[in-house]
Design an enzyme around this catalytic site. Structure first.
Site, PDB file in Angstrom:
ATOM      1  N   ASP A 136      33.952  38.978  32.541  1.00  0.00           N
ATOM      2  CA  ASP A 136      34.073  37.644  33.140  1.00  0.00           C
ATOM      3  C   ASP A 136      33.422  36.554  32.289  1.00  0.00           C
ATOM      4  O   ASP A 136      33.187  35.446  32.769  1.00  0.00           O
ATOM      5  CB  ASP A 136      33.439  37.659  34.543  1.00  0.00           C
ATOM      6  CG  ASP A 136      34.335  38.351  35.558  1.00  0.00           C
ATOM      7  OD1 ASP A 136      35.499  37.911  35.703  1.00  0.00           O
ATOM      8  OD2 ASP A 136      33.899  39.331  36.188  1.00  0.00           O
ATOM      9  N   ARG A 194      27.953  35.244  46.451  1.00  0.00           N
ATOM     10  CA  ARG A 194      27.249  35.281  45.159  1.00  0.00           C
ATOM     11  C   ARG A 194      25.901  34.545  45.176  1.00  0.00           C
ATOM     12  O   ARG A 194      25.040  34.820  44.339  1.00  0.00           O
ATOM     13  CB  ARG A 194      28.124  34.638  44.080  1.00  0.00           C
ATOM     14  CG  ARG A 194      29.460  35.336  43.853  1.00  0.00           C
ATOM     15  CD  ARG A 194      29.284  36.661  43.153  1.00  0.00           C
ATOM     16  NE  ARG A 194      30.532  37.396  43.062  1.00  0.00           N
ATOM     17  CZ  ARG A 194      31.421  37.251  42.092  1.00  0.00           C
ATOM     18  NH1 ARG A 194      31.212  36.364  41.135  1.00  0.00           N
ATOM     19  NH2 ARG A 194      32.519  37.984  42.075  1.00  0.00           N
ATOM     20  N   HIS A 248      33.697  30.646  45.712  1.00  0.00           N
ATOM     21  CA  HIS A 248      32.592  29.712  45.427  1.00  0.00           C
ATOM     22  C   HIS A 248      32.822  28.382  46.151  1.00  0.00           C
ATOM     23  O   HIS A 248      33.959  28.035  46.474  1.00  0.00           O
ATOM     24  CB  HIS A 248      32.543  29.403  43.929  1.00  0.00           C
ATOM     25  CG  HIS A 248      32.105  30.531  43.056  1.00  0.00           C
ATOM     26  ND1 HIS A 248      32.827  30.948  41.959  1.00  0.00           N
ATOM     27  CD2 HIS A 248      31.005  31.320  43.102  1.00  0.00           C
ATOM     28  CE1 HIS A 248      32.182  31.945  41.361  1.00  0.00           C
ATOM     29  NE2 HIS A 248      31.084  32.199  42.035  1.00  0.00           N
ATOM     30  N   CYS A 286      35.695  26.573  36.071  1.00  0.00           N
ATOM     31  CA  CYS A 286      34.978  27.804  35.692  1.00  0.00           C
ATOM     32  C   CYS A 286      34.872  28.000  34.190  1.00  0.00           C
ATOM     33  O   CYS A 286      33.973  28.706  33.725  1.00  0.00           O
ATOM     34  CB  CYS A 286      35.696  29.046  36.218  1.00  0.00           C
ATOM     35  SG  CYS A 286      36.288  28.911  37.869  1.00  0.00           S
TER      36      CYS A 286
HETATM   37  C1  CIR Z   1      34.148  36.551  39.224  1.00  0.00           C
HETATM   38  O1  CIR Z   1      34.525  37.119  40.253  1.00  0.00           O
HETATM   39  O2  CIR Z   1      32.969  36.342  38.999  1.00  0.00           O
HETATM   40  C2  CIR Z   1      35.194  36.139  38.226  1.00  0.00           C
HETATM   41  N1  CIR Z   1      36.262  37.092  38.223  1.00  0.00           N
HETATM   42  C3  CIR Z   1      35.730  34.754  38.542  1.00  0.00           C
HETATM   43  C4  CIR Z   1      34.692  33.703  38.406  1.00  0.00           C
HETATM   44  C5  CIR Z   1      35.247  32.340  38.610  1.00  0.00           C
HETATM   45  N2  CIR Z   1      34.248  31.370  38.423  1.00  0.00           N
HETATM   46  C6  CIR Z   1      34.167  30.254  39.102  1.00  0.00           C
HETATM   47  O3  CIR Z   1      34.914  30.009  40.029  1.00  0.00           O
HETATM   48  N3  CIR Z   1      33.185  29.407  38.804  1.00  0.00           N
END
Ligand code: CIR
Length: 255
Positions: free
Chosen positions: A60, A130, A160, A247
């Site tokens: 990631d 998270r 998120h 992201c």
């Molecule tokens: C995760 O689940 O951590 C990653 N596959 C996706 C993260 C996406 N990040 C974000 O929305 N800030």
């Protein structure tokens, strides 16, 4: 100067964390091309793109937003909620400490940068799968020392806070009201995503331009009609990894 830190799409992305989506094949070539185009867009919008070191074995690692919260005065390195992502921080520290004093969120706090929405001197932090209350308290104390007011926000149904709400400018937030309480943003003008475009609330503001996802054209129309200057980016392959526009970069100004 405006800086955008990015990191390459790793070959291991097929092993990314997934919470709300079923695993589907990711076309690595297309994902990398779309990421290149995203970086070119950031450059065209005036950002100086800085590449953090590649992390081929961290699936990631392209989602750099989750690794740090960069305020004007200080950068706060996160402690990601997914254990598989904790190794992403060291390489980001090396880059961020060129520009800001650095502090860290400590255990038992866990936080992903995707849960942190800053609008001027207001900070909203999603309490999510998270991000926990210990991290909200730590971030709140760090930010308060620099004059920011922080609130924890419950999010449900998405990964998120910034899946559910982002700022289009200093007065306006774009939200998906199914995932976050509209009253949270009572002090702002609120624009709802277009019906059926649930993930469209993740927009990326760069100066006076709002980048919207190509996947959500009707939300873009709503923003156009509200008077915003919009452009689109297509990150459809990274969307399969639950990534969105914000992201993939850490954007901040350097005096
Ligand atoms: C995760 O689940 O951590 C990653 N596959 C996706 C993260 C996406 N990040 C974000 O929305 N800030």
């Amino acid at each position: 100067m405006r800086v955008a830190i990015t990191r390459p799409v790793p070959g291991s992305i097929a092993r990314c964390e997934l919470t709300h989506l079923e695993r589907t094949p990711i076309d690595l070539v297309l994902a990398r091309r779309q990421h290149d185009e995203y970086e070119a867009l950031l450059t065209s919008l005036g950002c100086h793109v800085i590449h953090a070191g590649s992390e081929p074995e961290l699936p990631d690692s392209v989602f750099v937003e989750d690794t740090a919260v960069v305020l004007d005065e200080v950068a706060i390195l996160t402690r990601p909620g997914a254990v598989s992502r904790r190794g992403e921080i060291a390489g980001i520290r090396e880059v961020v400490e060129r520009y800001r004093p650095v502090v860290s969120i400590d255990a038992p706090g866990t936080i992903d940068g995707g849960d942190v929405l800053r609008i001027g001197r207001r900070i909203f932090v999603g309490v999510s799968s998270r991000t926990n209350l210990s991290a909200v308290e730590q971030l709140s104390a760090i930010a308060a020392a620099h004059g920011y007011r922080t609130s924890g926000v419950r999010v449900a149904g998405c990964l998120h806070l910034k899946s559910a709400a982002t700022a289009a400018d200093e007065e306006t937030v774009v939200i998906n009201p199914e995932w976050v309480d509209r009253d949270t943003f009572a002090e702002f003008r609120v624009i709802d995503v277009a019906p059926g475009e649930g993930n469209g609330a993740n927009v990326l503001r760069i100066g006076g331009t709002v980048v919207t996802a190509a996947l959500f054209p009707r939300t873009r129309e709503l923003l156009d009609r509200a008077g915003f200057t919009t452009v689109t980016a297509d990150l459809s392959e990274l969307a399969k990894a639950e990534g969105a526009l914000t992201c993939c970069s850490l954007v901040f100004d350097v005096p």
